[in-house]
Design a protein around this motif. Structure first.
Motif, mmCIF file in Angstrom:
data_model
loop_
_atom_site.group_PDB
_atom_site.id
_atom_site.type_symbol
_atom_site.label_atom_id
_atom_site.label_comp_id
_atom_site.label_asym_id
_atom_site.label_seq_id
_atom_site.Cartn_x
_atom_site.Cartn_y
_atom_site.Cartn_z
ATOM 1 N N HIS A 66 0.847 -1.199 0.000
ATOM 2 C CA HIS A 66 0.000 0.000 0.000
ATOM 3 C C HIS A 66 0.882 1.247 0.000
ATOM 4 C CE1 HIS A 66 -3.074 2.916 1.260
ATOM 5 N NE2 HIS A 66 -3.953 2.036 0.783
ATOM 6 N N PRO A 67 0.505 2.274 -0.766
ATOM 7 C CA PRO A 67 1.362 3.467 -0.879
ATOM 8 C C PRO A 67 1.653 4.164 0.449
ATOM 9 C CG PRO A 67 -0.325 3.470 -2.583
ATOM 10 C CD PRO A 67 -0.662 2.346 -1.666
ATOM 11 N N THR A 68 0.709 4.125 1.371
ATOM 12 C CA THR A 68 0.915 4.836 2.641
ATOM 13 C C THR A 68 1.719 4.024 3.660
ATOM 14 O OG1 THR A 68 -1.199 3.993 3.487
ATOM 15 C CG2 THR A 68 -1.213 6.135 2.357
ATOM 16 N N VAL A 69 1.977 2.772 3.341
ATOM 17 C CA VAL A 69 2.715 1.893 4.261
ATOM 18 C C VAL A 69 4.141 1.739 3.760
ATOM 19 C CG1 VAL A 69 2.880 -0.400 5.274
ATOM 20 C CG2 VAL A 69 0.640 0.652 4.935
ATOM 21 N N ASN A 70 5.067 1.956 4.613
ATOM 22 C CA ASN A 70 6.479 1.824 4.253
ATOM 23 C C ASN A 70 6.888 0.359 4.412
ATOM 24 O OD1 ASN A 70 9.104 2.408 3.528
ATOM 25 N ND2 ASN A 70 9.699 3.065 5.594
ATOM 26 N N GLY A 71 6.320 -0.493 3.552
ATOM 27 C CA GLY A 71 6.580 -1.921 3.646
ATOM 28 C C GLY A 71 7.309 -2.460 2.440
ATOM 29 N N SER A 72 7.531 -3.761 2.445
ATOM 30 C CA SER A 72 8.218 -4.435 1.348
ATOM 31 C C SER A 72 7.617 -5.815 1.172
ATOM 32 C CB SER A 72 9.715 -4.532 1.626
ATOM 33 O OG SER A 72 10.370 -5.250 0.601
ATOM 34 N N LEU A 73 7.755 -6.343 -0.025
ATOM 35 C CA LEU A 73 7.152 -7.638 -0.329
ATOM 36 C C LEU A 73 7.937 -8.796 0.283
ATOM 37 C CD1 LEU A 73 4.718 -8.694 -1.915
ATOM 38 C CD2 LEU A 73 6.230 -9.043 -3.884
ATOM 39 N N LEU A 74 9.239 -8.619 0.513
ATOM 40 C CA LEU A 74 10.046 -9.718 1.049
ATOM 41 C C LEU A 74 9.595 -10.155 2.437
ATOM 42 C CD1 LEU A 74 12.419 -11.656 0.834
ATOM 43 C CD2 LEU A 74 13.891 -9.841 1.729
ATOM 44 N N ALA A 101 0.741 -13.168 12.563
ATOM 45 C CA ALA A 101 0.083 -12.297 11.585
ATOM 46 C C ALA A 101 -0.248 -10.939 12.199
ATOM 47 C CB ALA A 101 -1.188 -12.968 11.073
ATOM 48 N N ALA A 102 -0.760 -10.951 13.427
ATOM 49 C CA ALA A 102 -1.132 -9.696 14.074
ATOM 50 C C ALA A 102 0.094 -8.809 14.328
ATOM 51 C CB ALA A 102 -1.848 -9.990 15.394
ATOM 52 N N LEU A 103 1.180 -9.412 14.791
ATOM 53 C CA LEU A 103 2.388 -8.631 15.053
ATOM 54 C C LEU A 103 3.006 -8.095 13.767
ATOM 55 C CD1 LEU A 103 4.148 -10.743 17.844
ATOM 56 C CD2 LEU A 103 2.959 -8.562 18.085
ATOM 57 N N PHE A 104 2.949 -8.870 12.687
ATOM 58 C CA PHE A 104 3.508 -8.392 11.426
ATOM 59 C C PHE A 104 2.698 -7.213 10.885
ATOM 60 C CE2 PHE A 104 3.598 -8.632 6.707
ATOM 61 C CZ PHE A 104 4.914 -8.222 6.545
ATOM 62 N N VAL A 105 1.381 -7.322 10.925
ATOM 63 C CA VAL A 105 0.538 -6.220 10.473
ATOM 64 C C VAL A 105 0.770 -4.990 11.337
ATOM 65 C CG1 VAL A 105 -1.840 -5.436 10.189
ATOM 66 C CG2 VAL A 105 -1.203 -7.737 9.463
ATOM 67 N N TRP A 106 0.920 -5.200 12.641
ATOM 68 C CA TRP A 106 1.178 -4.071 13.531
ATOM 69 C C TRP A 106 2.516 -3.416 13.200
ATOM 70 C CZ3 TRP A 106 -0.707 -0.532 16.493
ATOM 71 C CH2 TRP A 106 0.108 0.132 17.409
ATOM 72 N N SER A 107 3.529 -4.195 12.848
ATOM 73 C CA SER A 107 4.829 -3.616 12.496
ATOM 74 C C SER A 107 4.744 -2.752 11.245
ATOM 75 C CB SER A 107 5.861 -4.732 12.291
ATOM 76 O OG SER A 107 5.583 -5.484 11.120
ATOM 77 N N LEU A 108 3.738 -3.000 10.405
ATOM 78 C CA LEU A 108 3.572 -2.210 9.190
ATOM 79 C C LEU A 108 2.745 -0.942 9.428
ATOM 80 C CD1 LEU A 108 2.845 -5.050 6.569
ATOM 81 C CD2 LEU A 108 5.002 -3.835 6.950
ATOM 82 N N ALA A 111 1.957 0.425 12.517
ATOM 83 C CA ALA A 111 2.259 1.182 13.729
ATOM 84 C C ALA A 111 2.840 2.560 13.448
ATOM 85 C CB ALA A 111 3.211 0.375 14.626
ATOM 86 N N PRO A 112 3.780 2.710 12.480
ATOM 87 C CA PRO A 112 4.294 4.059 12.201
ATOM 88 C C PRO A 112 3.223 5.034 11.729
ATOM 89 C CG PRO A 112 5.761 2.393 11.293
ATOM 90 C CD PRO A 112 4.519 1.683 11.730
ATOM 91 N N ASP A 138 4.732 9.700 16.057
ATOM 92 C CA ASP A 138 5.743 10.314 16.907
ATOM 93 C C ASP A 138 6.669 9.301 17.562
ATOM 94 O OD1 ASP A 138 4.626 12.768 16.349
ATOM 95 O OD2 ASP A 138 3.273 12.703 18.096
ATOM 96 N N ARG A 139 6.349 8.018 17.441
ATOM 97 C CA ARG A 139 7.192 6.977 18.036
ATOM 98 C C ARG A 139 8.200 6.488 17.023
ATOM 99 N NH1 ARG A 139 4.869 4.079 22.210
ATOM 100 N NH2 ARG A 139 6.825 2.909 22.182
ATOM 101 N N GLU A 140 9.343 6.045 17.531
ATOM 102 C CA GLU A 140 10.381 5.490 16.663
ATOM 103 C C GLU A 140 10.350 3.968 16.776
ATOM 104 O OE1 GLU A 140 15.212 5.812 15.843
ATOM 105 O OE2 GLU A 140 14.265 6.885 17.517
ATOM 106 N N PHE A 141 10.211 3.302 15.622
ATOM 107 C CA PHE A 141 10.121 1.853 15.596
ATOM 108 C C PHE A 141 11.368 1.297 14.925
ATOM 109 C CE2 PHE A 141 5.813 3.385 15.859
ATOM 110 C CZ PHE A 141 5.231 2.569 16.792
ATOM 111 N N PHE A 142 11.874 0.202 15.484
ATOM 112 C CA PHE A 142 13.096 -0.400 14.963
ATOM 113 C C PHE A 142 12.734 -1.568 14.068
ATOM 114 C CE2 PHE A 142 14.259 1.615 18.941
ATOM 115 C CZ PHE A 142 15.398 2.302 18.588
#
Length: 407
Positions: A220-228, A388-395, A397-398, A403-407
């Motif tokens: 999705h354009p608004t999500v800073n994700g990757s297909l890998l 699945a829930a944690l992976f979606v949250w990692s995408l 959450a930003p 205002d939070r910094e995610f690693f």
């Protein structure tokens, strides 16, 4: 003859001392992994052959109604509890972490032996607590996987070369193809014709839906994700779904992979145990060495980019460092991971491995089977959904918490 025996004993002691010294000078992590792997092998051996011996121990054999499976679970839990107490330490001294291996082996052996003198009620309480500890270990394992996939993707993207972008695309497509092809095979194995296997179909279809959702959200354009990462997590979810379905009771009609057999071969047991050992060891090793947010403040991984000393101070300190180099060669170097978390992972892994070998303390299944039963099924499926829930949250959450910094 006595002289020969004395020489043999002296040689053995010298060999043990040399091995311990070599361990302290190299990697303490590998030594802890080796000790943990040996404890799992001991648990398995006692599980298979220890029941007749435990029946003769009066404070353990307190009732005539105990089955063979009950004694096997007792053996596994007692070794696991000894392991847990050994790894449940909070000593931050480098010298003890890297050295003292002869003393550590003696302490570990004494703890395991002492566990067989404890009353059954203590072991029963530990067995209940182990279920929660095993669940916590699975959660940490999922976090490690997420950290690994994102780190892998970032490492290839940072190279900023066309060949690495092509490699990213190729690996992503490959993982998705394998994930969906494997899901199709699961329909054949766990949805046999002529039977109503709605629960199995739901598990498999849910895994495929999650795989689609991962890709859509990541791209999705608004999500800073990757297909890998999305493809790797999809493949992992398909694998966890398979392990859950394969843990269904052998007499369950929808378990088309194993319902024709009431027991498994020795080769299958060895393969399953080996896979479990490798999985646990990898999780403990990576968890204790590569997660940034769990590194101590003094470690290189938790330090910032600001230099600790100015250039002039560094020049003045060079001479002093050269003088101390010879002394430091013989000393154990501080590690770049948290001692507390490293040992905590092994302690939780001890609980998790005990649950696998004891079927989550389930005595209704055959003693020849490992990690089989409805408890194991739901633990695996819930692990997939939490992943699945944690992976979606990692995408997302930003976006939700900018205002939070995610690693």
């Amino acid at each position: 003859m006595s002289c020969l025996a004395s020489c043999c004993v002296a040689s053995s002691c010298g060999l043990c001392s040399s091995v311990a010294s070599g361990i302290s000078k190299r990697s303490a992590r590998l030594a802890y992994c080796g000790l943990f792997g040996g404890s799992l092998i001991l648990s398995w051996i006692l599980r298979e052959v220890g029941a007749p011996l435990m029946e003769k121990i009066p404070w353990i054999s307190s009732s005539d109604t105990h089955t063979k499976e009950w004694y096997q679970i007792q053996a596994v839990l007692r070794v696991s509890m000894g392991n847990f107490l050994f790894f449940d330490q909070n000593d931050r001294r480098d010298s003890w972490h890297h050295g003292g291996w002869i003393a550590k082996m003696v302490i570990w052996l004494l703890l395991v032996v002492l566990m067989f003198f404890l009353p059954n009620v203590v072991i029963s309480i530990y067995g209940t607590l182990s279920k929660f500890g095993a669940g916590l270990f699975l959660l940490v394992q999922v976090i490690i996987l997420l950290d690994f996939t994102h780190s892998w993707n970032d490492a290839w993207v940072e190279k900023d070369e066309q060949k690495w972008y092509i490699a990213l695309l190729a690996v992503s497509i490959g993982c998705y193809i394998i994930a969906f092809a494997f899901s199709g095979i699961l329909f054949i194995w766990f949805n046999p014709s002529g039977h109503d296997c709605g629960l199995n179909v739901f598990f498999i279809v849910m895994s495929m839906i999650l795989a689609f959702a991962f890709g859509i959200i990541a791209l999705h354009p608004t999500v800073n994700g990757s297909l890998l990462p999305a493809s790797v997590i999809s493949l992992y979810c398909a694998y966890v779904c398979f392990t859950g379905l394969s843990s269904e009771p052998r007499d369950y009609v929808c378990n088309g992979l194993h319902n024709k057999t009431t027991a498994v071969t020795t080769g299958t047991l060895i393969l399953g145990m080996l896979t479990t050992v490798l999985s646990v060891l990898y999780s403990a090793l990576r968890a204790g060495s590569s997660t940034t947010f769990l590194s101590p403040p003094s470690s290189p991984k938790s330090a910032g980019k600001t230099p600790l000393l100015e250039a002039e101070e560094l020049e003045e300190g060079k001479e002093k460092k050269k003088e101390k180099e010879k002394e430091k060669e013989t000393e154990a170097r501080p590690v770049s991971y948290s001692y507390t978390f490293f040992h905590l992972i092994f302690a939780l892994a001890s609980m998790y491995s005990a649950m696998l070998l004891s079927g989550w303390t389930n005595t209704t299944e055959s003693s020849d089977l490992i990690d089989v039963g409805w408890t194991s099924v739901w633990v695996r499926i819930c692990t997939e959904w939490v992943t699945a829930a944690l992976f979606v949250w990692s995408l997302v959450a930003p976006l939700i918490l900018p205002d939070r910094e995610f690693f």
